[in-house]
Design a protein around this motif. Structure first.
Motif, short mmCIF file in Angstrom:
data_model
loop_
_atom_site.label_atom_id
_atom_site.label_comp_id
_atom_site.label_asym_id
_atom_site.label_seq_id
_atom_site.Cartn_x
_atom_site.Cartn_y
_atom_site.Cartn_z
N THR A 50 0.82 -1.21 0.00
CA THR A 50 0.00 0.00 0.00
C THR A 50 0.86 1.26 0.00
O THR A 50 0.54 2.25 -0.67
N ASP A 129 -7.29 0.67 1.61
CA ASP A 129 -6.38 -0.09 0.75
C ASP A 129 -5.52 -1.04 1.58
O ASP A 129 -5.23 -2.17 1.15
N GLY A 156 -3.48 -1.91 -3.26
CA GLY A 156 -4.61 -1.87 -2.33
C GLY A 156 -5.93 -1.80 -3.05
O GLY A 156 -6.01 -1.66 -4.26
N GLU A 159 -10.94 2.75 -3.69
CA GLU A 159 -11.19 3.88 -2.81
C GLU A 159 -12.63 3.80 -2.33
O GLU A 159 -13.54 3.48 -3.10
#
Length: 490
Positions: A50, A129, A156, A159
């Protein structure tokens, strides 16, 4: 990106450097509570993956002669076991360190961030993420591309609430990082010349906000107008004495933390029945709880709250940096109808006015003009800190509590299946509630620099009397509590 890349702090961040203190180090925490004990090794792998997508989080804070700035670094984050008090200081002026930390404690993954780096929305993107990357490693699915079990390099997840044509679990590991160390959106939107807008401009921005990530506070657009008698009521003069909560300070400046967990549906129903959005309903309940626990407000009968507003819902932005403004709402007891429903409607009306795009843009443009005046630009940074610190203290004198709501969070399906609840905490110079919901579960975290919890008891009583089932958990704070069971986390 070059290690030497740097940007000045955004408009909202400068105040955090000047206003931080031992009691309020300007740190906030987001936590995901899972359905199993966290594997630290897999969490470290997920963090490394990430981290590559968030160049902003590589930044360290540097001090110049006239301003602070963020500079790219080659530092690497390390997952740690939670051993400190919630929201312990992160930024240290004499050390070159990252401005966030990732911790684990039993079933919790926690992300703590120094507020000068990012706001709640940006941090929520990172946490989402991170949790998605961890879950893919902990529960690999051979049927999905890139799911090779522990050690994978996939980025990740999606959103939160952001539209995408590609499922989070199918994204390419070669995708470019999406959150760079870039200039702030305050400059982008509020320093350029104001342009005439089409009548439907704000409607388009509202549509964007419904597809954007959760906000520190999302302005309600589906609540009925306040009653006519509420519209005619005049706001309380700003110089009215404001009630301040006082108490015994915690022994080592750690915040008194109490977590409430409840189903979100009945609370939303109560808010809609009163003609208010959830945040304004909870603010009204908090005001009433403070009044009941005060033993009498005395001469200072006005309660005031600061409420952050996510600017991304009006000004489209994918920046993970700070991009919010703060509004102030209040109610004075003893000058009319003090019922909970009436207070809800008054706060809703007041907030709608102050959180409108035009009102926020006007104030932010004015503030930026002041910040960019030639005289202030040549003032050395230490003197600017002193000035901003005094401004912050003056603002604090006009506040009783603070309320932050990250709203409803939607995680990728595979991660959501293993997340039982999300939690949101902040360090606090005054009593504050921090709100977030996920999967039908609403959590409200109380933080305060005092050991007393009378206002929390009254808050819970108001909700339970209205039929809401509330569970309560309190972190150990006082010397007696810590001595009894040691320094274990919440």
């Amino acid at each position: 990106m070059s290690r030497e890349a740097w940007v000045r702090l955004d408009n909202a961040s400068n105040i955090f450097l000047a206003a931080r203190s031992e009691v309020d180090p300007k740190v906030f925490r987001l936590s995901a509570e899972l359905d199993h004990e966290v594997d630290p090794q897999l969490l470290q792998e997920a963090l490394e993956s990430t981290y590559e997508r968030y160049r902003l989080y590589h930044a360290v804070l540097r001090r110049g002669v006239f301003w602070y700035y963020l500079q790219d670094s080659d530092l690497r984050p390390q997952v740690i076991a939670e051993e400190t008090a919630p929201c312990a200081p992160i930024y240290q002026a004499d050390r070159r360190t990252l401005l966030f930390r990732v911790m684990h404690h039993h079933r919790r993954i926690s992300l703590e961030v120094f507020h000068a780096l990012a706001d709640g929305t940006g941090a929520l993107w990172f946490l989402t993420d991170l949790v998605a990357a961890y879950v893919r490693r902990r529960f690999p699915d051979p049927a999905l591309p890139g799911s090779d079990g522990p050690g994978g390099d996939e980025p990740g997840g999606d959103e939160p609430d952001a539209p995408t044509d590609v499922p989070a679990d199918d994204r390419s590991a070669d995708a470019e990082p999406v959150h760079h160390l870039t200039t702030d959106d305050f400059v982008h939107y509020f320093r350029k010349r104001r342009r005439r807008r089409r009548p439907d401009a704000w409607a388009e921005r509202a549509a964007f906000s419904r597809e954007a990530a959760p906000a520190p506070l999302t302005v309600a657009v589906d609540v009925e107008d306040a009653e006519s008698e509420d519209r005619e009521e005049r706001p309380t003069p700003p110089d009215t004495p404001v009630h301040h909560m006082r108490g015994i300070r915690t022994p080592d400046s750690r915040p008194r933390l109490v977590e409430l967990t409840m189903p979100v549906a009945p609370v939303l129903s109560l808010a809609r029945a009163e003609g208010a959005a959830l945040t304004m309903y909870l603010t009204a309940v908090l005001f009433e709880a403070v009044r009941r626990s005060s033993g009498g407000l005395g001469q200072a009968r006005t309660l005031a709250a600061s409420v952050p507003v996510n600017l991304r819902q009006f000004f489209p932005s994918t920046s993970a940096r700070n991009f919010f403004a703060t509004t102030r709402i209040q109610h004075t007891y003893g000058e009319g109808d003090d019922s909970l429903g009436h207070i809800c409607r008054v706060l809703e009306r007041d907030f709608r006015t102050k959180a409108s795009a035009d009102h926020l843009e006007h104030n932010l443009r004015r503030f930026l003009r002041l910040e960019r005046t030639p005289l202030l630009r040549v003032v050395p940074r230490p003197l600017k800190d002193m000035i901003l610190s005094q401004v912050n203290r003056a603002n604090n004198r006009g506040l009783t509590v603070a309320v932050s709501n990250l709203g409803r969070v939607t995680m990728p399906d595979r991660a959501a299946a293993h997340v039982q609840r999300l939690l949101f905490h902040v360090s606090a110079v005054r009593p504050q509630i921090s709100v977030v919901s996920h999967g039908g579960v609403l959590t409200i975290s109380f933080t305060a620099p005092f050991v007393e919890t009378d206002h929390i008891r009254e808050f819970v009583r108001i909700l339970t009397d209205a039929g809401v089932e509330v569970s309560v958990a309190a972190a150990r704070t006082t010397e007696a509590e810590l001595a009894a069971v040691g320094e274990a986390g919440p």
